[in-house]
Enzyme design. Structure first.
Site, mmCIF file in Angstrom:
data_model
loop_
_atom_site.group_PDB
_atom_site.id
_atom_site.type_symbol
_atom_site.label_atom_id
_atom_site.label_comp_id
_atom_site.label_asym_id
_atom_site.label_seq_id
_atom_site.Cartn_x
_atom_site.Cartn_y
_atom_site.Cartn_z
ATOM 1 N N ILE A 1 -7.367 33.927 -91.978
ATOM 2 C CA ILE A 1 -6.588 34.850 -91.550
ATOM 3 C C ILE A 1 -6.528 35.194 -89.912
ATOM 4 O O ILE A 1 -5.683 35.605 -89.071
ATOM 5 C CB ILE A 1 -7.067 36.390 -92.171
ATOM 6 C CG1 ILE A 1 -5.866 37.355 -91.822
ATOM 7 C CG2 ILE A 1 -8.278 36.573 -91.424
ATOM 8 C CD1 ILE A 1 -6.304 38.831 -92.689
ATOM 9 N N LYS A 2 -7.523 34.431 -89.394
ATOM 10 C CA LYS A 2 -7.602 34.481 -87.835
ATOM 11 C C LYS A 2 -6.706 33.611 -87.048
ATOM 12 O O LYS A 2 -6.440 34.019 -86.017
ATOM 13 C CB LYS A 2 -9.003 33.757 -87.456
ATOM 14 C CG LYS A 2 -10.560 34.463 -88.195
ATOM 15 C CD LYS A 2 -10.339 36.074 -87.496
ATOM 16 C CE LYS A 2 -11.632 36.428 -88.061
ATOM 17 N NZ LYS A 2 -11.977 37.866 -87.261
ATOM 18 N N ASP A 3 -5.933 32.896 -87.798
ATOM 19 C CA ASP A 3 -4.590 32.219 -87.120
ATOM 20 C C ASP A 3 -3.919 33.224 -86.531
ATOM 21 O O ASP A 3 -3.104 33.018 -85.461
ATOM 22 C CB ASP A 3 -3.857 31.172 -88.104
ATOM 23 C CG ASP A 3 -4.837 30.160 -88.488
ATOM 24 O OD1 ASP A 3 -5.986 29.821 -88.031
ATOM 25 O OD2 ASP A 3 -4.390 29.250 -89.301
#
Length: 455
Positions: free
Chosen positions: A45-47
């Site tokens: 999700i950090k993208d």
């Protein structure tokens, strides 16, 4: 299906929602859906927030062409930043902690990033911490910019604009609860704020870990350093309060043990066919702990932050699980030693106290070793053999602070750890282990002599 993407960055977002079937059947009466963020290019999700932080920095003139991106990361944010850096023409230097999986570090280096590994069990303000090292590098490296994911509000803004709307649309507005592991706080605060604006009745529940400060701070408003101690769960929990954690959005924090998180991480793969990471295990374990709060008709969304491939050497490795005592075994456990009074409650001394005070404490209570604290946080240990050697070498050291001669902190284990495993952990270098009973919030110390008495 998306049209052809101009770059890999255009493939970020639009991740699928998958029904959880087997783990919750007969346990949770509600519909449970997992938001599978492993479908992002960097498998996490950090993208989403990595690209948003970079683009906002470019607009503000903070990140200039050919510059260097610096960040302290547990691995996933670094991956998102590294991918974006390749597309946009930046270099990357990342700091991380020695508790992160080797797979995460190797993945960052595969994308050309320089990675500096720092010690975990130090205060954020300590010059050796991965926070401090990244801040120092920003000052030393020309034309550099630190992303600062914990306090950079572009983090939560990305989830307000992307993740929250996706959850709302995919559930057709029927979502009633969101369960999210909390680390930087960007996901839960951004997505939670959007969903509450659409429906104020939506409950936003954060998953915390033992050894982190979030739950107690939410419930009491007190930042208690006594809550802080080493833990192995990755990606959630903190020993400080990031600006991205909006406590007004989060309705409740639920703590999950390292053991329960690790076992659930494996269950997700084996029972649902979803290869997700450690924070997904924490979130699902926390959801089951909260099962009595759900009813038929509720729609619960759980965020699965990252991919299981980053934990092959840990939660998905049987030897590692045995080493940590996470597999159930028959026979005597640390709990039995505590119940029988063989193991004593933890005694410690502040590191600023003189060595003479440690000598008195150990002598008065006939201790062969004690723990050392700093502002209530366990930072080291001292055993009588080492103390004797230091005093013989220099008797004047009695007036020096005990932290000047302290040894590494004793390892923490869960109270359910088998005694035969404890016996392998207690060595001449590590003469004791600390046993944490999460249910009673007590810590005990087990020494070599304690184990000998029951073997």
């Amino acid at each position: 299906m998306k049209p052809i993407c101009d770059t890999i960055l255009d493939a970020i977002g639009g991740t699928p929602m998958v029904r959880i079937n087997n783990i919750t059947r007969g346990v949770v009466p509600a519909t449970v859906l997992a938001k599978i963020e492993t479908f992002n290019p960097g498998n996490s999700i950090k993208d989403r927030m990595a690209v948003r932080m970079i683009e906002d920095a470019e607009k503000k003139g903070l990140l200039k062409p050919g510059g260097t991106i610096i960040e302290g990361t547990s691995g996933n944010t670094g991956m998102g930043l590294a991918i974006a850096a390749i597309v946009k023409g930046y270099k990357c230097i990342f700091t991380t902690t020695d508790k992160q999986s080797k797979e995460k570090v190797d993945a960052l280096r595969a994308f050309g990033a320089e990675v500096i590994v720092c010690p975990t069990n130090v205060d954020p303000e300590d010059p050796r911490s991965y926070y401090s090292v990244s801040s120092r590098l920003e000052k030393e490296v020309p034309n550099s910019w630190k992303a600062n994911q914990y306090d950079n509000l572009s983090n939560s803004a990305a989830h307000y604009e992307q993740t929250g709307p996706e959850i709302w649309e995919q559930t057709a507005g029927r979502v009633t609860h969101v369960v999210v592991g909390v680390g930087t706080g960007g996901t839960i605060s951004g997505a939670g704020r959007y969903l509450k604006e659409r429906n104020p009745r939506v409950k936003v529940w954060g998953i915390d870990t033992y050894g982190s400060v979030f739950k107690k701070y939410k419930e009491t408003g007190v930042f208690d350093k006594n809550e802080i101690y080493p833990y192995v769960t990755e990606g959630i929990g903190e020993d400080f309060l990031p600006q991205n954690v909006d406590f007004s959005v989060i309705d409740h924090f639920e703590k999950v043990t390292d053991k329960d998180a690790a076992l659930m991480t494996r269950r997700i793969a084996r029972e649902e066919g979803i290869f997700a990471g450690n924070s997904a295990g924490s979130a699902m374990a926390g959801l089951l702990q909260l099962k009595d709060n759900f009813r038929k008709g509720d729609v619960i969304v759980v965020i699965f932050h990252d991919h299981g491939s980053r934990y092959l050497g840990k939660m998905f490795n049987d030897d590692w699980m045995r080493e940590k005592g996470f597999f159930e075994k028959s026979g005597m456990t640390a709990r039995d030693l505590v119940a029988a009074g063989i193991s004593g409650a933890l005694r410690s001394i502040d590191g600023a106290q003189p060595v003479a005070a440690a000598v008195r404490l150990m002598g008065e209570h006939d201790f062969s070793q004690i723990s050392i604290t700093h502002d209530g946080r366990l930072v080291g240990s001292l055993n009588e053999t080492h103390l004797y050697e230091e005093l013989v070498k220099d008797p004047a050291i009695k007036t020096e602070p005990v932290e000047s001669i302290m040894q590494p902190a004793f390892p923490f284990v869960d109270v359910s750890t088998p005694v035969d495993l404890l016996s392998t952990m207690i060595t001449p270098v590590t003469p004791a282990v600390l046993v944490r009973d999460f249910k009673t919030d007590q810590t005990f110390i087990i020494t070599r002599s304690d184990v000998i008495r029951v073997l």
